[in-house]
Design an enzyme around this catalytic site. Structure first.
Site, PDB file in Angstrom:
ATOM      1  N   LYS A 106      -8.224 -61.764 -35.239  1.00 23.45           N
ATOM      2  CA  LYS A 106      -7.812 -63.112 -34.849  1.00 23.45           C
ATOM      3  C   LYS A 106      -6.430 -63.061 -34.199  1.00 23.45           C
ATOM      4  CE  LYS A 106      -9.465 -67.332 -35.367  1.00 23.45           C
ATOM      5  NZ  LYS A 106     -10.775 -67.645 -34.776  1.00 23.45           N
ATOM      6  N   LYS A 146      -6.077 -79.265 -38.838  1.00 22.80           N
ATOM      7  CA  LYS A 146      -5.203 -78.179 -38.381  1.00 22.80           C
ATOM      8  C   LYS A 146      -3.938 -78.731 -37.741  1.00 22.80           C
ATOM      9  CE  LYS A 146      -6.210 -75.311 -34.911  1.00 22.80           C
ATOM     10  NZ  LYS A 146      -7.004 -74.170 -34.436  1.00 22.80           N
TER      11      LYS A 146
HETATM   12  P1  NAI Z   1     -16.399 -71.794 -42.348  1.00 19.18           P
HETATM   13  O1  NAI Z   1     -15.825 -70.799 -43.264  1.00 19.18           O
HETATM   14  O2  NAI Z   1     -16.388 -73.230 -42.743  1.00 19.18           O
HETATM   15  O3  NAI Z   1     -17.903 -71.444 -42.006  1.00 19.18           O
HETATM   16  C1  NAI Z   1     -18.357 -70.132 -41.823  1.00 19.18           C
HETATM   17  C2  NAI Z   1     -19.709 -70.002 -42.516  1.00 19.18           C
HETATM   18  O4  NAI Z   1     -20.202 -68.695 -42.278  1.00 19.18           O
HETATM   19  C3  NAI Z   1     -19.624 -70.175 -44.017  1.00 19.18           C
HETATM   20  O5  NAI Z   1     -20.509 -71.199 -44.438  1.00 19.18           O
HETATM   21  C4  NAI Z   1     -20.029 -68.814 -44.564  1.00 19.18           C
HETATM   22  O6  NAI Z   1     -20.732 -68.917 -45.765  1.00 19.18           O
HETATM   23  C5  NAI Z   1     -20.884 -68.273 -43.432  1.00 19.18           C
HETATM   24  N1  NAI Z   1     -21.016 -66.819 -43.337  1.00 19.18           N
HETATM   25  C6  NAI Z   1     -20.086 -65.859 -43.504  1.00 19.18           C
HETATM   26  N2  NAI Z   1     -20.616 -64.646 -43.285  1.00 19.18           N
HETATM   27  C7  NAI Z   1     -21.901 -64.829 -42.941  1.00 19.18           C
HETATM   28  C8  NAI Z   1     -22.956 -63.945 -42.599  1.00 19.18           C
HETATM   29  N3  NAI Z   1     -22.784 -62.628 -42.562  1.00 19.18           N
HETATM   30  N4  NAI Z   1     -24.159 -64.483 -42.299  1.00 19.18           N
HETATM   31  C9  NAI Z   1     -24.357 -65.824 -42.325  1.00 19.18           C
HETATM   32  N5  NAI Z   1     -23.384 -66.699 -42.643  1.00 19.18           N
HETATM   33  C10 NAI Z   1     -22.172 -66.207 -42.961  1.00 19.18           C
HETATM   34  O7  NAI Z   1     -15.647 -71.583 -40.942  1.00 19.18           O
HETATM   35  P2  NAI Z   1     -15.584 -72.553 -39.665  1.00 19.18           P
HETATM   36  O8  NAI Z   1     -14.360 -73.364 -39.752  1.00 19.18           O
HETATM   37  O9  NAI Z   1     -16.884 -73.235 -39.483  1.00 19.18           O
HETATM   38  O10 NAI Z   1     -15.367 -71.493 -38.500  1.00 19.18           O
HETATM   39  C11 NAI Z   1     -16.417 -70.638 -38.161  1.00 19.18           C
HETATM   40  C12 NAI Z   1     -15.978 -69.539 -37.226  1.00 19.18           C
HETATM   41  O11 NAI Z   1     -15.593 -70.085 -35.981  1.00 19.18           O
HETATM   42  C13 NAI Z   1     -14.818 -68.702 -37.725  1.00 19.18           C
HETATM   43  O12 NAI Z   1     -15.073 -67.338 -37.534  1.00 19.18           O
HETATM   44  C14 NAI Z   1     -13.698 -69.096 -36.872  1.00 19.18           C
HETATM   45  O13 NAI Z   1     -12.784 -68.033 -36.671  1.00 19.18           O
HETATM   46  C15 NAI Z   1     -14.408 -69.435 -35.573  1.00 19.18           C
HETATM   47  N6  NAI Z   1     -13.567 -70.290 -34.768  1.00 19.18           N
HETATM   48  C16 NAI Z   1     -13.332 -71.584 -35.158  1.00 19.18           C
HETATM   49  C17 NAI Z   1     -12.488 -72.399 -34.429  1.00 19.18           C
HETATM   50  C18 NAI Z   1     -12.269 -73.811 -34.861  1.00 19.18           C
HETATM   51  O14 NAI Z   1     -12.837 -74.279 -35.814  1.00 19.18           O
HETATM   52  N7  NAI Z   1     -11.459 -74.584 -34.163  1.00 19.18           N
HETATM   53  C19 NAI Z   1     -11.808 -71.887 -33.220  1.00 19.18           C
HETATM   54  C20 NAI Z   1     -12.111 -70.516 -32.920  1.00 19.18           C
HETATM   55  C21 NAI Z   1     -12.972 -69.765 -33.673  1.00 19.18           C
END
Ligand code: NAI
Length: 519
Positions: A363, A405
């Site tokens: 990241k 955020k």
């Molecule tokens: P979150 O933590 O709420 O959701 C991620 C989900 O992925 C969780 O429910 C988790 O249980 C699941 N997970 C983890 N490993 C897994 C696997 N191997 N197989 C299936 N599911 C799995 O995170 P959020 O806020 O939804 O962000 C998701 C991704 O998007 C992160 O990697 C983040 O870095 C990326 N991202 C988000 C941004 C934003 O929200 N503004 C901007 C840039 C990137």
């Protein structure tokens, strides 16, 4: 009339001998004007030679019944996008502290909420159309929704856990999303922070090999297609950031090496790469929304070999997006940016996961590389071999703030006669509200872009010209959405947001032979 402008909502038809509307295709002859720049090695003098290349574009007009499979469906992003689409399908309205009757909408989405300039009307007023009207495109409501998660929470519970939507909306969504349960995830604790272990209650058996996991993911895609009667699926990784996988010849440098590594159960094949390979082998575009090296060289090789689109890496949603605008502006005005110091703090699960230093590394690298081409493009301010701007990125986990955020950025520059010019900015937004519309656009545009093919040269293919070919599988035209855009091997990366947006718009305009390119 007489200046100003307005948006016309009745669709777009191009009246030109260069455009033909057929039964299932729109074909357009497009003359692309560009300039070759030859630099004399001794004098440094540039010779610019304008040239023109003729393209024929052919766009399929039948929008395929499309499914969106999100990896990490039960996360903040996955549940937010799902809730918005379900709310829109059911015309829900909800109350917040400040407004009694919110209606579902897709603000923040280029396809759904941005417009494209077409030209001037008879009175000289600028006419724009919604970007989604330039070419036949799917609608958010028609997307079949599904995905995987390592947490077995339903999408109703996931939305409560994420705390993004107002309680009134969550209450109304519950009966509509309670039955949506993710497929079990391919989980490997070696690639994700230990603090996620309590969440991982819905995973493939630990003793399964990588090959078994890959096969199961492929079966999941096939079953999803059948159950939802969809012909086309886009897979988006919006699960947590993983650590980097090792990249090494013989392990993952070619498609064959990667497939062999999976077959012999190599430890360094990450879960995200398994999802990517499963998607590619099933002919589904794969989009990597996190910064880790999911798309190792072998995965890209497999995508190119299979002619399946891939897009990466790491959604560009908040501070980095602003940065790629602000630095473009400063350097574009001849101001020399010296330091960029930015702080993020928030309290969602993804930030919690990033408190692990190993997971933070990709990241951190992604965040710090978002202005490279802008700096490189001004050799007066930044001659080769001289210092680049000092770039510091700090992130902190603050549980109370949840998905809200905060980012604070300070830019210090040198301007005329080395006067210091300092700008400070503060942004607050729900992280997932920034990101969900990007996932939506990526799904709809991936479906559209894989219906476009083209040929180079004056003769149209039906006049014995070169046959049509699809766009390159590495869809760099979607760089707008990515912190570290992936480009076809050897092609330069563009970070400037304005140029990235122009790329999307210009491609859509070219396929419709609208001559004035923008940007
Ligand atoms: P979150 O933590 O709420 O959701 C991620 C989900 O992925 C969780 O429910 C988790 O249980 C699941 N997970 C983890 N490993 C897994 C696997 N191997 N197989 C299936 N599911 C799995 O995170 P959020 O806020 O939804 O962000 C998701 C991704 O998007 C992160 O990697 C983040 O870095 C990326 N991202 C988000 C941004 C934003 O929200 N503004 C901007 C840039 C990137």
């Amino acid at each position: 009339g007489g200046g100003g402008g307005y948006t016309a909502l009745g669709g777009l038809h191009v009246d030109s001998p260069d455009v033909a509307y057929g039964g299932d295709h729109i074909t357009a002859r497009y003359e692309y004007r560009s300039t070759a720049a030859a630099v004399d090695a001794e004098t440094g003098r540039v010779t610019a030679t304008p040239r023109s290349t003729v393209y024929h574009f052919r766009t399929g007009t039948r929008v395929r019944r499309t499914g969106l499979l999100q990896v990490g469906w039960g996360g903040a992003n996955g549940s937010t996008l799902t809730g918005a689409i379900v709310a829109s399908r059911s015309n829900l309205t909800w109350a917040s502290r400040s407004q009694a009757d919110h209606k579902p909408n897709y603000k923040g989405s280029l396809t759904q909420a941005a417009t494209v300039r077409v030209g001037l009307d008879a009175d000289g007023a600028a006419v724009t159309v919604p970007l989604r009207d330039v070419l036949p495109m799917g609608t958010p409501e028609a997307l079949a929704l599904g995905g995987w998660d390592i947490s077995g929470a339903s999408l109703a519970d996931a939305a409560d856990r994420a705390g993004v939507f107002e309680p009134d909306l969550r209450r109304q969504l519950r009966p509509l999303t309670d039955g949506m349960v993710p497929m079990r995830g391919a989980y490997d604790p070696a690639f994700i922070a230990d603090n996620q272990a309590p969440r991982a209650d819905h995973v493939m058996p630990a003793e399964w090999t990588k090959q078994q996991r890959l096969d199961a993911l492929r079966e999941d895609i096939v079953a999803f297609k059948a159950a939802n009667d969809v012909e086309f699926v886009v897979v988006v990784w919006t699960a947590n950031s993983e650590r980097y996988a090792e990249e090494r010849p013989g392990l993952n440098d070619t498609a064959d090496a990667l497939l062999a590594a999976i077959a012999r159960d190599e430890a360094e094949v990450s879960p995200s790469t398994l999802y990517a390979v499963a998607a590619i082998l099933e002919g589904c575009p794969f989009i990597n929304g996190s910064p880790q090296n999911t798309l190792v060289a072998g995965a890209v090789d497999l995508a190119i070999r299979s002619g399946v689109a891939v897009v990466g890496d790491d959604f560009k949603s908040g501070q980095t997006k602003m940065k790629s605008v602000l630095v473009d502006y400063l350097i574009g005005c001849g101001v020399k940016v010296k330091t960029m110091v930015t702080y993020n703090h928030l309290g969602n699960n993804d930030m919690y996961q990033l408190t692990d230093g190993v997971m933070w590394k990709p990241k951190s690298a992604a965040k710090s590389r978002v202005i490279d081409d802008i700096v490189d493009g001004n050799g007066l301010l930044y001659p080769p071999g001289t210092a680049r701007p000092d770039h510091v990125v700090v992130v902190k986990y603050v549980p109370f703030l949840g998905d809200s955020k905060r980012d604070v950025s300070e830019y210090t520059s040198e301007t005329f006669m080395d006067a210091h010019y300092t700008s400070v900015m503060h942004n607050t937004c729900l992280d997932s509200a920034l990101c969900a519309p990007l996932i939506l656009d990526l799904a709809l545009l991936a479906e559209l872009l894989t219906r476009i093919d083209f040929t180079v040269g004056n003769a149209a293919p039906d006049a014995d010209g070169a046959p049509y070919q699809p766009l390159h599988p590495v869809l760099s035209v979607l760089s707008f959405y990515m912190k570290i855009p992936r480009t076809p091997p050897g092609e330069p990366i563009v970070n400037s947001l304005a140029r990235q947006r122009a790329a999307v718009e210009n491609l859509l305009r070219a396929t419709m032979y609208i001559t004035e390119p923008i940007g």
